[in-house]
Design an enzyme around this catalytic site. Structure first.
Site, PDB file in Angstrom:
ATOM      1  N   THR A   1      27.172  -3.926  74.886  1.00 39.49           N
ATOM      2  CA  THR A   1      28.150  -5.000  75.069  1.00 39.49           C
ATOM      3  C   THR A   1      28.292  -5.823  73.797  1.00 39.49           C
ATOM      4  OG1 THR A   1      27.580  -5.128  77.403  1.00 39.49           O
ATOM      5  CG2 THR A   1      28.752  -7.005  76.462  1.00 39.49           C
ATOM      6  N   THR A   2      27.148  -6.178  73.185  1.00 38.96           N
ATOM      7  CA  THR A   2      27.161  -6.974  71.958  1.00 38.96           C
ATOM      8  C   THR A   2      27.786  -6.202  70.806  1.00 38.96           C
ATOM      9  OG1 THR A   2      25.174  -8.097  72.740  1.00 38.96           O
ATOM     10  CG2 THR A   2      25.705  -8.371  70.421  1.00 38.96           C
TER      11      THR A   2
ATOM     12  N   TYR B   1      34.100  -4.004  87.484  1.00 38.62           N
ATOM     13  CA  TYR B   1      35.415  -4.106  88.119  1.00 38.62           C
ATOM     14  C   TYR B   1      35.493  -3.381  89.465  1.00 38.62           C
ATOM     15  CZ  TYR B   1      40.459  -4.578  88.669  1.00 38.62           C
ATOM     16  OH  TYR B   1      41.701  -4.894  89.150  1.00 38.62           O
TER      17      TYR B   1
ATOM     18  N   TYR C   1      21.201  -0.758  83.383  1.00 37.07           N
ATOM     19  CA  TYR C   1      21.561  -2.050  82.781  1.00 37.07           C
ATOM     20  C   TYR C   1      22.265  -2.889  83.830  1.00 37.07           C
ATOM     21  CZ  TYR C   1      23.812  -5.297  79.438  1.00 37.07           C
ATOM     22  OH  TYR C   1      24.255  -6.408  78.760  1.00 37.07           O
TER      23      TYR C   1
ATOM     24  N   ARG D   1      28.694 -10.272  83.917  1.00 33.89           N
ATOM     25  CA  ARG D   1      29.835  -9.624  83.283  1.00 33.89           C
ATOM     26  C   ARG D   1      30.515  -8.616  84.200  1.00 33.89           C
ATOM     27  NH1 ARG D   1      31.167  -9.518  77.768  1.00 33.89           N
ATOM     28  NH2 ARG D   1      29.833 -10.767  76.429  1.00 33.89           N
TER      29      ARG D   1
ATOM     30  N   LYS E   1      17.249  -2.645  81.991  1.00 38.20           N
ATOM     31  CA  LYS E   1      17.507  -3.894  81.268  1.00 38.20           C
ATOM     32  C   LYS E   1      18.071  -4.865  82.300  1.00 38.20           C
ATOM     33  CE  LYS E   1      20.462  -6.063  77.772  1.00 38.20           C
ATOM     34  NZ  LYS E   1      21.558  -5.874  76.782  1.00 38.20           N
TER      35      LYS E   1
ATOM     36  N   ILE F   1      15.868  -6.685  75.145  1.00 39.33           N
ATOM     37  CA  ILE F   1      17.013  -6.236  74.363  1.00 39.33           C
ATOM     38  C   ILE F   1      17.824  -7.490  74.078  1.00 39.33           C
ATOM     39  CG2 ILE F   1      19.088  -4.808  74.311  1.00 39.33           C
ATOM     40  CD1 ILE F   1      17.689  -2.834  76.135  1.00 39.33           C
TER      41      ILE F   1
END
Length: 290
Positions: free
Chosen positions: A44-45, A107, A133, A138, A161, A203
């Site tokens: 994502t980052t 989504y 994850y 988000r 994560k 992370i």
């Protein structure tokens, strides 16, 4: 292999939005020299949401080349489309990575049964270790502890994560999944407490800008040195607070440029550059952690 201070690596970009591969290699070297234990590319980052699948694979290839076997490489491989996630997993298998990080489908809002089926389908096409994850802030999709426990029975699903920031999950997860199942925090602000609760590492977003300090924090926490870990954590708290005042990775990309790790102030739309107010907050936090 995946314990300690892991970085959720940003993806440096040119002004036209194309990936800056020279700066990407420079960033990898910056992290290795500052003790980062493993590198997560295409997360994502790393702005994976706006990279094409081909670009995602190229970023992972470039990071692997720059690492040259010195630290483990984890590649983001998730999608809200199971077929796409499988295709990316197969492509990353051809590159050769140490593990893959697969975000929950965003989504779609799948049920827990749907999540189990999704991850089982992905794991079935590869022997590469898979890390779940969970970042419901988000994705609007939460992996329940019971679901993680069920997925931990799959031989190549090796860990999670957890970016919920909910420390009450850690002990039950450890009990349900066993000592060999990897528990990594994805929430910097609670990372120290996560490790002391039984976690294996973090992370981190903050690691992008302060890798050496974050490494010291994780090492102290994993060694059970509470007083030392608390002192190190206190220096990083201002960064935890300001690196999310705008959508990640807007503030941290500016922070990486500010510490001189590389020139990477550019983003892809719909992300836009950090505001002057954000820059000031990040600048002050960097000074406090120096």
């Amino acid at each position: 292999m995946f314990r300690g201070s892991l970085v959720a690596l940003i993806t440096p970009m040119h002004a036209d939005g194309s990936v800056d591969f020279d700066s990407l290699a420079q960033l990898v070297e910056f992290h290795i020299q500052n003790g980062t234990d493993a590198i997560v590319a295409n997360g994502t980052t790393g702005e994976s949401a706006t990279l094409s699948k081909a670009e995602q694979v190229e970023v992972v290839k470039a990071v692997k080349q720059a690492i040259a076997g010195r630290v483990p490489l984890i590649a983001g491989s998730g999608s809200n489309n199971t077929a796409d996630a499988i295709a990316l997993t197969k492509a990353l298998d051809e590159v050769g990575v140490d593990a893959m990080l697969s975000v929950t489908p965003y989504y779609n809002k799948p049920t827990q049964a749907g999540l189990i089926a999704h991850y089982q389908a992905i794991a079935a096409v590869t022997t590469t270790p898979q890390i779940l994850y969970n970042v419901p802030g988000r994705t609007q999709c939460d992996l329940a502890n019971a679901t993680v426990a069920e997925l931990s029975k799959v031989s190549n699903i090796i860990g999670i994560k957890d970016a919920t920031g909910d420390l009450s999950r850690v002990t039950p997860l450890r009990q349900a999944c066993g000592d060999d199942f990897l528990l990594l925090s994805g929430d910097d602000a609670t990372a120290m407490a996560f490790i002391f609760s039984g976690g294996d590492g973090v992370i981190s977003v903050t690691n992008n800008a302060r890798p050496a300090l974050f490494k010291q924090l994780c090492d102290a926490a994993l060694a059970g040195k509470l007083v030392e870990a608390r002192a190190l954590n206190a220096k990083l708290v201002p960064l935890y607070e300001c690196l999310f005042v705008e959508a990640n990775p807007i503030p941290v990309k500016w922070a990486v440029q500010a510490v001189g790790a590389t020139a990477c102030t550019h983003y892809r739309l719909p992300l836009t550059p950090a505001t002057e107010a954000t820059q000031q907050l990040v600048r002050q936090a960097l000074e406090a952690s120096a």
